[in-house]
Design a protein around this motif. Structure first.
Motif, PDB file in Angstrom:
ATOM      1  N   UNK A 131       0.779  -1.318   0.182  1.00  0.00           N
ATOM      2  CA  UNK A 131       0.134   0.069   0.034  1.00  0.00           C
ATOM      3  C   UNK A 131       0.891   1.279  -0.060  1.00  0.00           C
ATOM      4  N   UNK A 132       0.419   2.365  -0.632  1.00  0.00           N
ATOM      5  CA  UNK A 132       0.970   3.809  -0.654  1.00  0.00           C
ATOM      6  C   UNK A 132       0.628   4.451   0.625  1.00  0.00           C
ATOM      7  N   UNK A 133       0.932   4.349   1.548  1.00  0.00           N
ATOM      8  CA  UNK A 133       0.374   5.036   2.907  1.00  0.00           C
ATOM      9  C   UNK A 133       0.090   6.355   2.611  1.00  0.00           C
ATOM     10  N   UNK A 134       1.078   7.163   2.064  1.00  0.00           N
ATOM     11  CA  UNK A 134       1.207   8.538   1.866  1.00  0.00           C
ATOM     12  C   UNK A 134      -0.292   8.935   1.112  1.00  0.00           C
ATOM     13  N   UNK A 135      -0.455   8.271  -0.110  1.00  0.00           N
ATOM     14  CA  UNK A 135      -1.717   8.711  -1.020  1.00  0.00           C
ATOM     15  C   UNK A 135      -2.873   8.250  -0.382  1.00  0.00           C
ATOM     16  N   UNK A 136      -2.998   7.096   0.466  1.00  0.00           N
ATOM     17  CA  UNK A 136      -3.938   6.524   1.013  1.00  0.00           C
ATOM     18  C   UNK A 136      -4.320   7.675   2.224  1.00  0.00           C
ATOM     19  N   UNK A 137      -3.349   8.153   3.030  1.00  0.00           N
ATOM     20  CA  UNK A 137      -3.794   9.281   4.054  1.00  0.00           C
ATOM     21  C   UNK A 137      -4.204  10.603   3.302  1.00  0.00           C
ATOM     22  N   UNK A 138      -3.597  10.853   2.157  1.00  0.00           N
ATOM     23  CA  UNK A 138      -3.960  12.108   1.743  1.00  0.00           C
ATOM     24  C   UNK A 138      -5.454  12.099   1.348  1.00  0.00           C
ATOM     25  N   UNK A 139      -5.947  10.874   0.685  1.00  0.00           N
ATOM     26  CA  UNK A 139      -7.360  10.409   0.140  1.00  0.00           C
ATOM     27  C   UNK A 139      -8.127  10.486   1.464  1.00  0.00           C
ATOM     28  N   UNK A 178      -8.201   5.583  -6.424  1.00  0.00           N
ATOM     29  CA  UNK A 178      -7.110   5.472  -7.520  1.00  0.00           C
ATOM     30  C   UNK A 178      -6.800   6.836  -8.152  1.00  0.00           C
ATOM     31  N   UNK A 179      -7.674   7.696  -8.038  1.00  0.00           N
ATOM     32  CA  UNK A 179      -7.384   9.216  -8.465  1.00  0.00           C
ATOM     33  C   UNK A 179      -6.162   9.572  -7.755  1.00  0.00           C
ATOM     34  N   UNK A 180      -6.078   9.413  -6.565  1.00  0.00           N
ATOM     35  CA  UNK A 180      -4.956   9.928  -5.608  1.00  0.00           C
ATOM     36  C   UNK A 180      -3.893   8.985  -5.641  1.00  0.00           C
ATOM     37  N   UNK A 181      -3.887   7.845  -5.980  1.00  0.00           N
ATOM     38  CA  UNK A 181      -2.604   7.004  -6.047  1.00  0.00           C
ATOM     39  C   UNK A 181      -1.973   6.993  -7.118  1.00  0.00           C
ATOM     40  N   UNK A 182      -2.677   7.250  -8.214  1.00  0.00           N
ATOM     41  CA  UNK A 182      -2.036   7.138  -9.561  1.00  0.00           C
ATOM     42  C   UNK A 182      -0.724   8.213  -9.721  1.00  0.00           C
ATOM     43  N   UNK A 224      -1.381  11.297  12.698  1.00  0.00           N
ATOM     44  CA  UNK A 224      -1.541   9.845  12.164  1.00  0.00           C
ATOM     45  C   UNK A 224      -1.423   9.910  10.777  1.00  0.00           C
ATOM     46  N   UNK A 225      -1.444  10.950   9.808  1.00  0.00           N
ATOM     47  CA  UNK A 225      -1.054  10.929   8.468  1.00  0.00           C
ATOM     48  C   UNK A 225       0.318  10.770   8.449  1.00  0.00           C
ATOM     49  N   UNK A 226       1.112  10.823   9.291  1.00  0.00           N
ATOM     50  CA  UNK A 226       2.620  10.772   9.228  1.00  0.00           C
ATOM     51  C   UNK A 226       3.302   9.573   9.751  1.00  0.00           C
ATOM     52  N   UNK A 227       2.239   8.511  10.203  1.00  0.00           N
ATOM     53  CA  UNK A 227       2.704   7.192  10.818  1.00  0.00           C
ATOM     54  C   UNK A 227       3.421   6.361   9.960  1.00  0.00           C
ATOM     55  N   UNK A 228       3.176   6.590   8.536  1.00  0.00           N
ATOM     56  CA  UNK A 228       3.743   5.449   7.844  1.00  0.00           C
ATOM     57  C   UNK A 228       5.364   5.519   7.641  1.00  0.00           C
TER      58      UNK A 228
END
Lengths: 319, 91
Positions: free
Chosen positions: A236-244, A315-319, B14-18
């Motif tokens: 998983x792309x944690x960063x894209x997921x958390x932005x979304x 998917x829009x955020x992760x691409x 939480x968004x920076x936990x990764x």
């Protein structure tokens, strides 16, 4: 707690709305051994369960995932209870006989329906007695939930004991009004408070405190809450997921009632849990001996969205 | 709070936990900006994080700008600058 009750197994039902803190409360009680030697049954409406990972302190545990045991999962619950009764009947000695079961319901369950399921079953009613229904109430979100969710009110109505959680982050005035409202809905239920499972003191509510205004709710108006599993893939792309997710909760936090799941990141396996717009600091779970099939599948619970909508927008955020 | 019955919580927002190492944290900040800039493209609002100082800079087309502490606060600021929210379902 450990003494037998007329020979039948004592069953405690722990209920409460989505994200109210049932598992957090249970986890502390298991750590403190409040229930003594106990078999824990955990029910989760979502297909990707995480609560079982948090309740490892239980002596024995059965997980019922994928359906709520008060409705669609009734049969699975009956089977588990009958199996436990059978095992108890065949126990070699008194010391190893099971005396206590605690059932942690899903956040979508009506505890009264579970109690009546046992009452109406010809075998279970002779083997199991429901000793207490404990309902966990989220002090931060209960007002909104009681005003909009029929289920939340039903859960409170069915309680013998109400445990108000998150009191440490709730304004005392709000807490007083909440207690007055709970007294109005469930006058016979004892009230207490807890923070992360530890007992807290509830403020004394003077009689002049008004409960929250509650309008009559119609069952028919409720669009059912559903749990949608969202697969984030093997890496998983944690960063894209958390932005979304942060954008989604900001825009639609009233529809996304709860999000939970375990996500593998470079910083470890993170247990992510949200309730409406608030997000708990992710817990870092230990690495399992074998890969866990439910890792990287996040349950998104709420109403007004579909699986396709979630995947397309992520998917829009992760691409 | 009982510290014995749970697992350790990731420090920070939480968004920076990764990310757990300084290297991963910096890489995550740049990746976050990349995703945000793509999502906000055409919205009239832009963001910047050079990785040197804490926070995320949010700027409107007219030059109004502010620094917010974390990703969660970005969406409130974007709404303030644009007048309406970014809805991920409508992108």
């Amino acid at each position: 707690m450990s003494a037998p009750f007329d020979g039948r197994i004592r069953l405690t039902i722990v209920g409460g709305f989505l994200g109210s803190g049932k598992t957090t409360w249970m986890r502390h009680q298991l750590h403190e051994k409040t229930f003594g030697h106990v078999h824990v049954i955990v029910n989760e409406a979502a297909d990707a369960p995480v609560d079982d990972a948090l309740l490892q302190a239980a002596d024995q545990m059965t997980l019922l995932a994928g359906a709520c045991v008060c409705c669609a999962g009734q049969e699975a619950l009956q089977t588990v209870l009958l199996t436990l009764c059978d095992a108890r009947s065949g126990a070699a000695d008194r010391a190893s006989r099971l005396e206590n079961i605690v059932l942690e319901t899903s956040g979508l369950a009506d505890p009264a329906a579970i109690a009546s399921l046992i009452q109406s079953h010809p075998i279970l009613v002779r083997q199991i007695v429901v000793t207490e229904t404990i309902v966990i109430v989220d002090a931060l979100n209960a007002q909104e939930q009681m005003q909009s969710e029929t289920l939340c009110r039903k859960q409170i109505e069915s309680a013998d004991r109400l445990i108000v959680t998150k009191t440490d982050v709730t304004h005392p005035g709000h807490l007083g009004q909440l207690c007055a409202t709970l007294t109005q809905i469930a006058p016979g239920a004892a009230q207490s408070a807890a923070s992360f499972g530890s007992a807290m003191i509830l403020p004394d509510v003077p009689p002049c405190v008004d409960p929250f205004p509650l309008l009559p709710l119609d069952d028919q108006d409720d669009v059912p809450i559903h749990a949608v599993p969202l697969d984030l893939g093997p890496t998983p792309d944690w960063t894209a997921f958390t932005v979304w997710l942060s954008a989604l909760l900001y825009a639609r936090g009233d529809q996304i009632v709860r999000v939970k799941g375990v996500i593998a990141t470079p910083a470890g396996r993170l247990l992510l849990q949200t309730v409406r717009r608030s997000v708990q600091s992710p817990e870092i779970l230990p690495d399992p001996d074998t890969p866990c099939a439910t890792d990287n599948v996040v349950a998104v619970i709420g109403r007004g969205f579909s699986h396709d909508q979630l995947t397309a927008s992520l998917a829009h955020f992760s691409a | 709070m009982c510290s014995a019955c749970g697992f350790p919580a990731a420090p920070g927002h939480w968004t920076e936990a990764g990310a757990a190492t300084p290297h991963d944290r910096l890489r995550e900040r740049f990746r976050r900006m990349q995703v945000l800039q793509k999502v906000l493209k055409g919205s009239g609002v832009s963001v910047h994080d050079g990785g040197m100082v804490p926070g995320i800079q949010v700027m409107s087309a007219s030059g109004a700008q502010t620094i917010v502490p974390d990703l969660e606060a970005v969406w409130g600021e974007v709404e303030k600058l644009r007048g309406h929210v970014i809805d991920p379902f409508e992108l």
